[in-house]
Design a protein around this motif. Structure first.
Motif, PDB file in Angstrom:
ATOM      1  N   GLU A 165      13.262  -4.645   0.249  1.00  0.00           N
ATOM      2  CA  GLU A 165      12.614  -3.598  -0.547  1.00  0.00           C
ATOM      3  C   GLU A 165      12.611  -2.271   0.213  1.00  0.00           C
ATOM      4  N   MET A 166      12.332  -2.338   1.526  1.00  0.00           N
ATOM      5  CA  MET A 166      12.376  -1.134   2.353  1.00  0.00           C
ATOM      6  C   MET A 166      13.775  -0.533   2.367  1.00  0.00           C
ATOM      7  N   ARG A 167      14.779  -1.400   2.437  1.00  0.00           N
ATOM      8  CA  ARG A 167      16.164  -0.911   2.449  1.00  0.00           C
ATOM      9  C   ARG A 167      16.500  -0.178   1.153  1.00  0.00           C
ATOM     10  N   ARG A 168      16.081  -0.742   0.019  1.00  0.00           N
ATOM     11  CA  ARG A 168      16.367  -0.098  -1.264  1.00  0.00           C
ATOM     12  C   ARG A 168      15.639   1.250  -1.380  1.00  0.00           C
ATOM     13  N   MET A 169      14.418   1.324  -0.873  1.00  0.00           N
ATOM     14  CA  MET A 169      13.686   2.588  -0.927  1.00  0.00           C
ATOM     15  C   MET A 169      14.352   3.634  -0.038  1.00  0.00           C
ATOM     16  N   ALA A 190       5.010   8.594   4.581  1.00  0.00           N
ATOM     17  CA  ALA A 190       3.718   7.960   4.349  1.00  0.00           C
ATOM     18  C   ALA A 190       3.573   7.517   2.898  1.00  0.00           C
ATOM     19  N   THR A 191       4.060   8.347   1.986  1.00  0.00           N
ATOM     20  CA  THR A 191       4.037   7.973   0.565  1.00  0.00           C
ATOM     21  C   THR A 191       4.895   6.743   0.307  1.00  0.00           C
ATOM     22  N   LEU A 196       5.333   0.961  -0.740  1.00  0.00           N
ATOM     23  CA  LEU A 196       5.781  -0.365  -0.313  1.00  0.00           C
ATOM     24  C   LEU A 196       4.609  -1.334  -0.247  1.00  0.00           C
ATOM     25  N   PHE A 197       3.462  -0.862   0.237  1.00  0.00           N
ATOM     26  CA  PHE A 197       2.276  -1.728   0.303  1.00  0.00           C
ATOM     27  C   PHE A 197       1.850  -2.168  -1.089  1.00  0.00           C
ATOM     28  N   TYR A 201       1.840  -5.974  -2.470  1.00  0.00           N
ATOM     29  CA  TYR A 201       0.603  -6.580  -2.963  1.00  0.00           C
ATOM     30  C   TYR A 201       0.795  -7.133  -4.373  1.00  0.00           C
ATOM     31  N   GLU A 202       1.440  -6.343  -5.234  1.00  0.00           N
ATOM     32  CA  GLU A 202       1.667  -6.797  -6.599  1.00  0.00           C
ATOM     33  C   GLU A 202       2.607  -8.010  -6.628  1.00  0.00           C
TER      34      GLU A 202
END
Length: 254
Positions: A165-169, A190-191, A196-197, A201-202
């Motif tokens: 997910e981090m890679r895609r963002m 930071a945003t 990502l958090f 969580y979802e």
């Protein structure tokens, strides 16, 4: 525990070390590390013996020395800390290569490097010869609290999902011309971290609901039980037993 989940550290093989049940190897490594930590730092020769014992295990497991040394790079931060210790520690000082260094700092640096390196090497050998799923089953077999085993299982299983997910963002930011070059871009990062958090969580909520709908009641089912024979326990105990002999000799001869 679910389906297997291979990790990069594991090296498939058919050596006697690979065939040992995970609980035997986990207990052996834990006991070995405890013995190493209990060894007096002045018994320098003892740490050489421990290194030879680990080298023998690596040879039996057919783990190349280059692979083992490469994976030991994970302890570089501790090496840097140990390097500066003789310069900042107090107490009597001695001259080494024209530098005034603390005697207690030198001993402390040696203690950290020797024991830390041996502990990391033992852990690397464990990870290199044991599948990730087998490690979790071994911890469960050793009666580790089930909740901790489940947390470790979920963390490992979904760590790759969060990383992807981090890679895609990151790709999305780059495709829009964003490149972090200074503090003025920290707000965007930071945003992204906040987003990502929220997504993680979802996703965790959805996973939990899916598990509950399939009958999850607080404990994960064990698909297979891997028991260990007395011979396998004895084989695994050879490493910590030999280390204990060295440790006792170290205390006797210091």
């Amino acid at each position: 525990m679910g389906a297997g989940h291979a990790h990069r550290l594991y090296r498939p093989g058919a050596s006697p070390v690979h065939r040992l049940p995970a609980q035997c190897k986990i207990a052996a490594v834990l006991c070995f590390v405890l013995v190493v930590v209990a060894t007096p730092r002045a018994a320098v020769w003892a740490f050489g013996c421990y290194a030879l014992l680990l080298a023998a295990v690596a040879a039996a497991a057919r783990i190349p020395a280059g692979v083992l040394l490469k994976r030991l790079l994970i302890e570089v931060p501790f090496v840097l800390f140990a390097f500066f210790l003789p310069f900042v520690a107090s107490g009597p000082r001695t001259e080494v290569l024209g530098l005034q260094l603390s005697v207690s700092g030198l001993w402390g640096a040696w203690n950290i490097l020797a024991k830390g390196t041996l502990g990391v090497a033992a852990s690397v050998l464990l990870a290199s010869t044991t599948e990730l799923r087998s490690l979790l089953l071994g911890l469960q077999r050793l009666r580790l609290p089930p909740l901790l085993v489940q947390i470790a299982s979920f963390m490992i299983r979904y760590g790759d999902v969060i990383t992807d997910e981090m890679r895609r963002m990151r790709i999305a930011r780059v495709s829009r011309g964003f490149e972090a070059t200074g503090p003025r871009h920290w707000k965007v990062l930071a945003t992204s971290a906040g987003a990502l958090f929220i997504r993680s969580y979802e996703r965790g909520e959805r996973v939990h609901l899916a598990m509950v709908s399939r009958g999850y009641g607080g404990s994960m089912p064990v698909i297979d039980e891997v028991t260990a024979s007395r011979a396998q326990w004895a084989y695994a105990a050879a490493l910590p037993a030999a280390a204990l002999v060295v440790c006792l000799m170290g205390w006797t001869l210091v």
